[in-house]
Write an enzyme that holds these catalytic residues in place. Structure first.
Site, PDB file in Angstrom:
ATOM      1  N   GLU A 221       2.656  10.995  -2.546  1.00  0.00           N
ATOM      2  CA  GLU A 221       3.091  10.375  -1.487  1.00  0.00           C
ATOM      3  C   GLU A 221       4.536  10.058  -1.858  1.00  0.00           C
ATOM      4  O   GLU A 221       4.625   9.427  -2.739  1.00  0.00           O
ATOM      5  CB  GLU A 221       2.260   9.567  -1.052  1.00  0.00           C
ATOM      6  CG  GLU A 221       2.754   8.537  -0.650  1.00  0.00           C
ATOM      7  CD  GLU A 221       1.586   6.800   0.205  1.00  0.00           C
ATOM      8  OE1 GLU A 221       0.762   6.711  -0.622  1.00  0.00           O
ATOM      9  OE2 GLU A 221       1.610   6.787   1.034  1.00  0.00           O
TER      10      GLU A 221
ATOM     11  N   GLU B 278      -8.325   2.945   0.946  1.00  0.00           N
ATOM     12  CA  GLU B 278      -7.053   3.009  -0.161  1.00  0.00           C
ATOM     13  C   GLU B 278      -6.864   1.788  -0.466  1.00  0.00           C
ATOM     14  O   GLU B 278      -6.815   0.392   0.329  1.00  0.00           O
ATOM     15  CB  GLU B 278      -5.835   3.745   0.490  1.00  0.00           C
ATOM     16  CG  GLU B 278      -4.290   3.244  -0.511  1.00  0.00           C
ATOM     17  CD  GLU B 278      -3.878   4.157  -0.203  1.00  0.00           C
ATOM     18  OE1 GLU B 278      -3.384   4.206   1.344  1.00  0.00           O
ATOM     19  OE2 GLU B 278      -2.576   4.601  -0.505  1.00  0.00           O
TER      20      GLU B 278
ATOM     21  N   ASP C 118      -4.406   4.753  -5.670  1.00  0.00           N
ATOM     22  CA  ASP C 118      -3.340   5.894  -5.375  1.00  0.00           C
ATOM     23  C   ASP C 118      -2.234   5.328  -6.637  1.00  0.00           C
ATOM     24  O   ASP C 118      -2.432   4.065  -7.008  1.00  0.00           O
ATOM     25  CB  ASP C 118      -2.098   5.166  -4.490  1.00  0.00           C
ATOM     26  CG  ASP C 118      -0.217   5.258  -4.015  1.00  0.00           C
ATOM     27  OD1 ASP C 118      -0.054   5.259  -5.309  1.00  0.00           O
ATOM     28  OD2 ASP C 118      -0.363   5.629  -2.780  1.00  0.00           O
TER      29      ASP C 118
ATOM     30  N   GLU D 294       0.862  -5.579   0.182  1.00  0.00           N
ATOM     31  CA  GLU D 294       0.724  -4.758   1.642  1.00  0.00           C
ATOM     32  C   GLU D 294      -0.424  -5.129   2.135  1.00  0.00           C
ATOM     33  O   GLU D 294      -1.233  -4.941   3.112  1.00  0.00           O
ATOM     34  CB  GLU D 294       0.450  -2.907   1.343  1.00  0.00           C
ATOM     35  CG  GLU D 294       2.249  -3.347   0.640  1.00  0.00           C
ATOM     36  CD  GLU D 294       2.640  -1.621   0.654  1.00  0.00           C
ATOM     37  OE1 GLU D 294       1.557  -0.780   1.288  1.00  0.00           O
ATOM     38  OE2 GLU D 294       3.585  -1.340  -0.724  1.00  0.00           O
TER      39      GLU D 294
ATOM     40  N   TYR E 124       1.213   4.469  -7.305  1.00  0.00           N
ATOM     41  CA  TYR E 124       2.061   3.495  -7.135  1.00  0.00           C
ATOM     42  C   TYR E 124       1.428   1.902  -7.089  1.00  0.00           C
ATOM     43  O   TYR E 124       1.718   1.176  -7.520  1.00  0.00           O
ATOM     44  CB  TYR E 124       2.556   3.744  -5.283  1.00  0.00           C
ATOM     45  CG  TYR E 124       3.531   2.860  -5.112  1.00  0.00           C
ATOM     46  CD1 TYR E 124       4.798   2.720  -5.940  1.00  0.00           C
ATOM     47  CD2 TYR E 124       2.863   1.818  -3.948  1.00  0.00           C
ATOM     48  CE1 TYR E 124       5.860   1.644  -5.202  1.00  0.00           C
ATOM     49  CE2 TYR E 124       4.016   1.133  -3.666  1.00  0.00           C
ATOM     50  CZ  TYR E 124       5.129   1.130  -4.316  1.00  0.00           C
ATOM     51  OH  TYR E 124       5.785  -0.516  -3.696  1.00  0.00           O
TER      52      TYR E 124
HETATM   53 MN    MN Z   1      -0.746   5.991  -0.621  1.00  0.00          MN
END
Ligand code: MN
Length: 242
Positions: free
Chosen positions: A240, A146, A179, A152, A181
């Protein structure tokens, strides 16, 4: 295309009780699958969870990130070894549940790093990925790494970086997990990265810019789904939020 729901929508723990609550609600709402975050894969009870999973008949996937002491993108070989063991254990848990996808930022700890990774640390992580991809393939499991935002991870923040990383790993079975986001923070748009991945896109998370209700933030889902359609993406798309 399988439309899934992230387990943290429902529960913060995945003991048999939390798992059944998440699985039952995911099925009742009409999703095709549940993604279980393996917060601590060693604490999972795969045999008990399998009985529950089979009684509901809903497919599951699993996601994994590393902690400080299991970061495979490290120069500390004890950490690297612990991280490899954790991924291997996650594969065992997932296999017991009949899952076909292990995804997430398992290439490192989810945190803001104050410094760049070193080339030796990157190589250590890639050596682990070679081993785990082979083990996953034998178990019929696809691994998706991911791409997450800069707060992060210091390793993979864009799809392009993930593709280069996979090229260096040299295993075509390893796929990219995008993802929206994170893409909304790091990518120039939500179309080009999907096209760049093409058939190497293995897994998708959809999340709003603030992780809230879809459509209530600034993520351009029309652009993103046009891109998925353009490449003929047929894998999981998992909502998510927490
Ligand atoms: Mn995710």
């Amino acid at each position: 295309m399988l439309v899934g729901c992230h387990g943290l929508v429902w529960s913060g723990s995945f003991d048999p009780e939390g798992f059944e609550f998440a699985l039952g609600n995911t099925k009742a709402v009409g999703f095709d699958l549940l993604e279980i975050p393996l917060l601590d894969p060693y604490a999972m009870e795969p045999e008990a969870l399998r009985v529950i999973q089979q009684s509901y008949g809903l497919p599951v996937t699993a996601s994994l990130a590393q902690s400080r002491d299991s970061d495979i993108t490290s120069e500390d070989l004890a950490c690297v070894k612990a991280g490899e063991a954790k991924i291997m254990h996650a594969l065992t848990v997932l296999r017991a549940l009949g899952g076909k996808y292990l995804v997430g930022a398992m290439f490192g700890e989810l945190r803001k790093y104050p410094e760049p990774f070193t080339e030796r640390a990157r190589a250590n992580g890639q050596a682990v990925m070679r081993n785990v991809v082979d083990a996953a393939s034998e178990a019929g499991i696809t691994i998706g790494i991911e791409v997450v935002n800069r707060y992060e991870s210091n390793l993979l923040n864009t799809a392009r970086q993930a593709l280069d990383y996979i090229d260096e790993v040299g295993k075509s079975a390893l796929t990219v997990h995008l993802d929206t986001y994170h893409m909304n923070i790091e990518e120039c748009d939500l179309f080009t990265p999907v096209l760049e991945c093409g058939e190497r896109l293995g897994y998708v998370h959809i999340g709003e810019s603030h992780r809230g209700y879809l459509g209530s933030g600034s993520v351009n889902f029309t652009e993103f789904f046009h891109a998925l359609n353009s490449i003929g993406y047929d894998g999981p798309v998992v909502f998510e939020t927490f």
